[in-house]
Scaffold this motif. Structure first.
Motif, PDB file in Angstrom:
ATOM      1  N   ILE A  10      43.200  46.439  52.095  1.00 56.06           N
ATOM      2  CA  ILE A  10      44.508  46.055  51.574  1.00 56.06           C
ATOM      3  C   ILE A  10      44.609  44.530  51.478  1.00 56.06           C
ATOM      4  CG2 ILE A  10      46.977  46.049  52.129  1.00 56.06           C
ATOM      5  CD1 ILE A  10      46.017  48.760  51.206  1.00 56.06           C
TER       6      ILE A  10
ATOM      7  N   TYR B 153      42.672  43.458  48.565  1.00 57.25           N
ATOM      8  CA  TYR B 153      43.428  43.876  47.389  1.00 57.25           C
ATOM      9  C   TYR B 153      44.558  42.888  47.080  1.00 57.25           C
ATOM     10  CZ  TYR B 153      46.864  46.588  44.771  1.00 57.25           C
ATOM     11  OH  TYR B 153      47.785  46.996  43.861  1.00 57.25           O
ATOM     12  N   ALA B 154      45.202  42.395  48.137  1.00 57.71           N
ATOM     13  CA  ALA B 154      46.306  41.455  47.950  1.00 57.71           C
ATOM     14  C   ALA B 154      45.861  40.227  47.154  1.00 57.71           C
ATOM     15  CB  ALA B 154      46.877  41.026  49.299  1.00 57.71           C
TER      16      ALA B 154
ATOM     17  N   ILE C  59      43.614  40.105  44.799  1.00 57.90           N
ATOM     18  CA  ILE C  59      43.358  40.368  43.377  1.00 57.90           C
ATOM     19  C   ILE C  59      44.566  39.947  42.555  1.00 57.90           C
ATOM     20  CG2 ILE C  59      42.876  42.154  41.659  1.00 57.90           C
ATOM     21  CD1 ILE C  59      41.331  43.676  43.725  1.00 57.90           C
ATOM     22  N   GLY C  60      45.754  40.337  43.035  1.00 52.82           N
ATOM     23  CA  GLY C  60      46.982  39.990  42.317  1.00 52.82           C
ATOM     24  C   GLY C  60      47.252  38.497  42.297  1.00 52.82           C
TER      25      GLY C  60
ATOM     26  N   ASN D 116      46.804  35.391  34.802  1.00 56.49           N
ATOM     27  CA  ASN D 116      48.183  35.886  34.798  1.00 56.49           C
ATOM     28  C   ASN D 116      48.631  36.352  36.175  1.00 56.49           C
ATOM     29  OD1 ASN D 116      48.994  35.452  32.131  1.00 56.49           O
ATOM     30  ND2 ASN D 116      47.801  37.223  31.477  1.00 56.49           N
ATOM     31  N   GLY D 117      47.873  35.986  37.190  1.00 59.66           N
ATOM     32  CA  GLY D 117      48.271  36.325  38.552  1.00 59.66           C
ATOM     33  C   GLY D 117      49.170  35.245  39.121  1.00 59.66           C
ATOM     34  N   VAL D 118      49.417  35.306  40.416  1.00 59.61           N
ATOM     35  CA  VAL D 118      50.378  34.407  41.053  1.00 59.61           C
ATOM     36  C   VAL D 118      49.974  32.940  40.908  1.00 59.61           C
ATOM     37  CG1 VAL D 118      51.457  33.783  43.227  1.00 59.61           C
ATOM     38  CG2 VAL D 118      51.101  36.180  42.675  1.00 59.61           C
TER      39      VAL D 118
ATOM     40  N   ASN E 153      50.083  31.827  37.195  1.00 58.81           N
ATOM     41  CA  ASN E 153      51.454  31.630  36.722  1.00 58.81           C
ATOM     42  C   ASN E 153      52.077  30.366  37.305  1.00 58.81           C
ATOM     43  OD1 ASN E 153      51.223  33.937  35.286  1.00 58.81           O
ATOM     44  ND2 ASN E 153      52.524  35.192  36.622  1.00 58.81           N
TER      45      ASN E 153
ATOM     46  N   LEU F  42      52.274  41.041  48.451  1.00 60.89           N
ATOM     47  CA  LEU F  42      51.910  42.445  48.268  1.00 60.89           C
ATOM     48  C   LEU F  42      53.121  43.350  48.497  1.00 60.89           C
ATOM     49  CD1 LEU F  42      49.096  44.110  48.112  1.00 60.89           C
ATOM     50  CD2 LEU F  42      49.541  44.521  50.494  1.00 60.89           C
TER      51      LEU F  42
ATOM     52  N   TYR G 131      55.893  42.834  45.695  1.00 57.59           N
ATOM     53  CA  TYR G 131      55.620  43.453  44.397  1.00 57.59           C
ATOM     54  C   TYR G 131      55.576  44.985  44.451  1.00 57.59           C
ATOM     55  CZ  TYR G 131      55.123  39.069  41.973  1.00 57.59           C
ATOM     56  OH  TYR G 131      55.390  37.868  41.399  1.00 57.59           O
TER      57      TYR G 131
ATOM     58  N   THR H 266      52.234  41.548  38.538  1.00 57.86           N
ATOM     59  CA  THR H 266      52.586  40.170  38.885  1.00 57.86           C
ATOM     60  C   THR H 266      53.788  39.633  38.116  1.00 57.86           C
ATOM     61  OG1 THR H 266      50.857  39.504  37.365  1.00 57.86           O
ATOM     62  CG2 THR H 266      50.335  39.467  39.712  1.00 57.86           C
TER      63      THR H 266
ATOM     64  N   ILE I 113      44.641  46.693  39.596  1.00 52.58           N
ATOM     65  CA  ILE I 113      45.689  46.878  40.578  1.00 52.58           C
ATOM     66  C   ILE I 113      46.794  47.758  40.013  1.00 52.58           C
ATOM     67  CG2 ILE I 113      45.304  44.850  41.964  1.00 52.58           C
ATOM     68  CD1 ILE I 113      47.098  43.297  40.274  1.00 52.58           C
ATOM     69  N   SER I 114      47.431  48.495  40.908  1.00 52.44           N
ATOM     70  CA  SER I 114      48.536  49.335  40.459  1.00 52.44           C
ATOM     71  C   SER I 114      49.644  49.260  41.490  1.00 52.44           C
ATOM     72  CB  SER I 114      48.071  50.777  40.288  1.00 52.44           C
ATOM     73  OG  SER I 114      48.154  51.450  41.507  1.00 52.44           O
ATOM     74  N   PRO I 115      50.907  49.309  41.036  1.00 54.01           N
ATOM     75  CA  PRO I 115      52.027  49.179  41.969  1.00 54.01           C
ATOM     76  C   PRO I 115      52.026  50.271  43.038  1.00 54.01           C
ATOM     77  CG  PRO I 115      52.794  49.309  39.693  1.00 54.01           C
ATOM     78  CD  PRO I 115      51.336  49.488  39.650  1.00 54.01           C
TER      79      PRO I 115
ATOM     80  N   ILE J 137      49.490  51.391  44.664  1.00 52.54           N
ATOM     81  CA  ILE J 137      48.676  50.917  45.788  1.00 52.54           C
ATOM     82  C   ILE J 137      49.474  49.917  46.616  1.00 52.54           C
ATOM     83  CG2 ILE J 137      46.577  49.666  46.427  1.00 52.54           C
ATOM     84  CD1 ILE J 137      45.831  52.325  45.418  1.00 52.54           C
ATOM     85  N   ASN J 138      50.266  49.072  45.937  1.00 52.11           N
ATOM     86  CA  ASN J 138      51.115  48.132  46.673  1.00 52.11           C
ATOM     87  C   ASN J 138      52.074  48.879  47.593  1.00 52.11           C
ATOM     88  OD1 ASN J 138      49.991  46.358  44.750  1.00 52.11           O
ATOM     89  ND2 ASN J 138      51.731  44.998  45.028  1.00 52.11           N
TER      90      ASN J 138
ATOM     91  N   ALA K 291      50.157  50.281  50.481  1.00 60.25           N
ATOM     92  CA  ALA K 291      49.799  49.203  51.404  1.00 60.25           C
ATOM     93  C   ALA K 291      50.992  48.823  52.260  1.00 60.25           C
ATOM     94  CB  ALA K 291      49.297  48.003  50.624  1.00 60.25           C
TER      95      ALA K 291
END
Lengths: 309, 277
Positions: free
Chosen positions: A142, A145-146, A148-149, A154-156, A159, B25, B28, B37, B233-235, B237-238, B241
């Motif tokens: 997890i 995974y955090a 990746i966003g 276009n991620g944090v 942006n 995480l 979102y 995002t 990624i997909s919401p 999974i968020n 998590a």
């Protein structure tokens, strides 16, 4: 309950043997023996069968003479492939490079943290350390995974940079070596801070006072007093980060690009994609050879710490 | 004071580094948009979707079962191992034993996974067990690698504990097993709880070893997360998590409250014993 206790009391000395034997046998069977099997299969040949490797031992029956011979087949082609193919050597070197950079980044971020916590008021140290360890309890997957966003185009971060006017268009950090460094540093940071903190906490502050009284500048007394005395913590933390980092699979797979070669990834692909168990075993042995010195050193350090208690 | 300034900045930076990704995480997971995002409004729909995702719920149940069984097994074996290392002095094969306890702590997961799989395959050929791979093999594998962590936690607790209580009980004629169950076990109970929780979390977190030793039909939750994360990624999974973090945080909170209470109780008892004596 007391019935159970008194029944167990009768076990006596015999019980001592059982207490040692249970975990001992378990570890022999499920930890040591598997390595011997990996070692054996690394000399085997890949065949299309179930399981997909040729047996090492074969009983050859000679009908005329009426005797049976044991044949042992060892082939070195897997190892020749590992040393002959650039892919494996590159993966090997790259794993060491990535693990070293990760260790260094953990040290750079972790040392000041550990130092600051060790210098905080005693009552605050426990909660501050708790805050460092807490993320370790949440899933590794997890936490990767955090990122990746955060790192993707276009991620944090992308942006943020764009809204500040620093860049035009999306910035892609994901799928690069840097993403792997960030992700691995993030996951292994607590392993660095913990041993550093426990050595820095024991450090006698009067030594620094003495150095200051004798006219030593803070930075110099840090270099000549604090740093050498915290060396055991630095070594333990670095080993705790470096050794697992070399064989890391999940982080480079999720955050790295296709060219982020690491030996754990190569092993995984040989096993799952190519279904070549003997080569995968050879890669495992090669990885183990790379790590045997650091692991032995780690055990030595652990043992010394135990003895010192 | 310049150096103090640098240190507190470093500390804040470290904590931000550790917690901002988790905070993002969680935030979102309440996002309405599928684009993870871009914020487009508050919504709990991903949680609702999660609860109807049948395969995911099955994988969660499987993972919880494996984690609970392997954590219990590794606490039993780990307590034995910790006792052997901390209390039994020298015995034949102690060096090898010590090595087998510390090595799994740093062993790369790919090696542990591959070696255990090859063992299971070889055992199946030779003795016919385990018949195929699934829950049993994952549980054995998880017990093996979490055992080391539990042993280290318990060994260090035993090493830090005052041995005079055990000696006193022994002097008064209690047998070793009785000493262990009546004196040692209650004192190291917090370490047992910590070890169990650690083993449980490690098991619930493992994707690499489980992938090697699992069979068809036994997909654990991390394996499922891993394969879906690989496709982006997909919401959902968020949301998952966030729930996992919530469960862990609650567990740790309860454990620390209980331990703090026990600690206070123990101190009070000791105080009374001193005054009474």
């Amino acid at each position: 309950m007391s019935g159970v206790v008194s029944a167990l009391s009768r076990v006596g000395l015999w019980g001592r043997g059982v207490v040692i034997a249970m975990p001992y046998l378990w570890l022999l069977l499920f930890f040591l023996v598997p390595f011997l099997i990996v070692f054996g299969i690394s000399f085997s040949e890949s065949i299309v069968a179930q399981p997909p490797y040729a047996p090492l031992l074969a009983w050859l029956r000679d009908e005329d003479a009426g005797t049976t011979k044991l044949q042992i087949l060892l082939n070195l082609t897997n190892y020749l492939r590992l040393t002959g193919d650039d892919l494996y050597i590159l993966a090997y070197l790259n794993s060491v490079k990535i693990a070293l950079v990760t260790t260094l980044l953990c040290l750079l971020i972790g040392y000041p943290m550990a130092y600051a916590i060790a210098r905080a008021e005693p009552a605050r140290r426990g909660p501050l350390m708790m805050l460092v360890i807490l993320p370790f309890w949440t899933s590794f997957l997890i936490r990767i995974y955090a990122w990746i966003g955060i790192l993707k185009g276009n991620g944090v971060i992308s942006n943020l940079l764009e809204s500040l006017g620093l860049t035009s268009g999306p910035v892609e950090i994901l799928y690069s070596d840097w993403a792997v460094y960030i992700g691995m540093t993030y996951c292994y940071l607590p392993f660095m801070v913990l041993p550093l903190y426990s050595t820095l906490e024991k450090l006698d502050p009067t030594l620094l006072e003495a150095a200051a009284d004798l006219g030593c500048r803070p930075f110099k007394s840090f270099l000549t007093v604090t740093l050498p005395l915290s060396l055991p913590g630095i070594i333990a933390g670095s080993l705790l980060v470096f050794i697992p980092a070399v064989g890391e699979f999940v982080t480079p797979e999720l955050l790295g690009g296709p060219d982020t070669l690491m030996i754990g990834r190569v092993l995984w692909n040989e096993f799952f994609s190519n279904r070549d168990w003997p080569v995968a075993s050879g890669v495992a042995i090669a990885l183990l050879l790379l790590l045997v010195v650091p692991i032995m050193y780690f055990q030595h350090v652990q043992g010394r710490e135990e003895g010192g208690r | 004071m310049k150096r103090g300034g640098f240190l507190s900045w470093a500390l804040w930076f470290g904590y931000a580094f550790l917690y901002v990704p988790i905070a993002l995480l969680v935030t979102y997971s309440f996002n309405e948009s599928r684009l993870v995002t871009v914020w487009s409004g508050f919504s709990t729909k991903w949680y609702a979707e999660l609860l109807t995702n049948e395969p995911l719920l099955e994988a969660t149940a499987l993972s919880l079962q494996v984690a609970a069984v392997s954590a219990t097994l590794s606490v039993i074996l780990g307590t034995c191992a910790g006792m052997a290392m901390a209390r039994f002095g020298r015995f034949r094969g102690r060096t090898l034993f010590g090595g087998m306890i510390t090595a799994p702590l740093v062993m790369p997961e790919v090696i542990t996974g591959l070696s255990l799989l090859l063992l299971f395959v070889a055992m199946e050929q030779v003795v016919g067990w385990p018949d195929g791979r699934g829950v049993t093999t994952i549980t054995i594998a998880h017990t093996t690698f979490t055992l080391a962590y539990v042993a280290v936690v318990i060994q260090s607790r035993l090493a830090g504990m005052d041995g005079s209580l055990e000696e006193a009980a022994m002097d008064l004629g209690a047998r070793p097993a009785k000493v262990f169950f009546v004196i040692t076990l209650p004192i190291i109970a917090p370490a047992l709880v910590a070890g169990w929780l650690l083993a449980f979390t490690l098991s619930l977190d493992d994707v690499v070893i489980a992938s090697f030793v699992s069979g068809p039909g036994s997909t654990t939750l991390p394996m499922m997360i891993f394969s879906s994360v690989k496709f982006g990624i997909s919401p959902q999974i968020n949301a998952l998590a966030t729930l996992m973090i919530l469960v862990v945080a609650t567990g740790i909170f309860i454990a620390s409250v209980v331990m703090a209470r026990q600690d206070r109780q123990r101190k009070r008892d000791e105080q009374m014993a001193i005054q009474g004596g």
